[in-house]
Motif scaffolding. Sequence first.
Motif, PDB file in Angstrom:
ATOM      1  N   THR A  80      41.568  57.647  35.381  1.00 50.18           N
ATOM      2  CA  THR A  80      40.897  56.916  36.462  1.00 50.18           C
ATOM      3  C   THR A  80      40.437  57.852  37.575  1.00 50.18           C
ATOM      4  N   ASN A  81      40.904  59.085  37.573  1.00 50.03           N
ATOM      5  CA  ASN A  81      40.506  60.052  38.599  1.00 50.03           C
ATOM      6  C   ASN A  81      39.329  60.923  38.165  1.00 50.03           C
ATOM      7  N   ALA A 137      48.225  63.389  38.747  1.00 49.93           N
ATOM      8  CA  ALA A 137      46.925  62.926  39.253  1.00 49.93           C
ATOM      9  C   ALA A 137      45.777  63.617  38.533  1.00 49.93           C
ATOM     10  N   SER A 138      45.956  64.893  38.221  1.00 47.24           N
ATOM     11  CA  SER A 138      44.893  65.639  37.541  1.00 47.24           C
ATOM     12  C   SER A 138      44.849  65.345  36.042  1.00 47.24           C
TER      13      SER A 138
END
Length: 325
Positions: free
Chosen positions: A166-167, A161-162
């Motif tokens: 897109t984050n 996720a990191s």
Amino acid sequence: MPKLAASLDIITLTDTPECAAQLLEAAKTLGFVYITMAGTEITPEAVDEMFKISKQFFASPESEKASCVISANNKGWSGMLSETLDPPNQKRGDFKQAMNFGEFTQSGEPQQPITPTLSPHLPTIAHFSTLCANVSRRLLRLFAQALSISASAGGAEYFTASHTSTNGPSGSILRLLYYPPISSGDYDPSSDIRAGAHSDYGSLTLLFQHDGASGLEILSPGGGWSPVPVVSEAICVNIGDLLSYWTAGLLRSTVHRVVAPGDQAGERYSMAYFCHPVDSTPLGGIPSEIVRKRGERGANIEDEEVLTAARHLKSRLAATYGWNS
């Protein structure tokens, strides 16, 4: 006396505990490892196409390249001698040119100035950058698996996720590199160097090299420089400072450099993808018992301010280019 070549493992990626363990062992010892392209989405043909684009760009007029000169966001073209990777030991900058591409938008658009020579090739460059990001996340999944991060804390997906654009924005960079031929009038082998001794700044690096284009050397654990042989149809992977800090030094960020061997004084091209976490990522202690056992070092030091990925990168770039941090 000739230098002994570094003996790097060559691994074909598989989503198995055995492959994860192999990668972790390589990252703990030398911090460098080769992965075969056969185990990735990246093909030799895609790499060859990128090298063709790179040659076209670096052969373009300097006035054109200067229209997208590098700035404090680490994107753009840097000319000869403008980057100094080992400031304490270099009298002047590195004997190379580079072109840094930051992250592309979801539609494949660049978020920086681009030269006319590069414009027709943007879909190819953007796609190659995406492939590199995918390989990087796959490696990070395997590292998370090898670190035995519990499922409740994210398990094998702990890092992904990191490291997903897109984050949020990140410092990830696709870099084209050109080392001009060494001529006796320009280059003093006693003090000049193609790329000064340094460790990389981010999570990990993917390095692409032409067959026969040697020059990369790593600082061996016992001291002394060891040449890294070029392996055909393979990607050289190394751990960066951020991931080493994040894992309390378990994963080794090894100092390396690029020299001009006597038989390799001609021009040299390479490409590197520097994988970084999303800028806002806090570099706190990793929920891994293997990492916790490292004691109070790196991100395990609880009484220090928790660094973000952006702050970590900014301080490193300031030292390299002399920018204000």
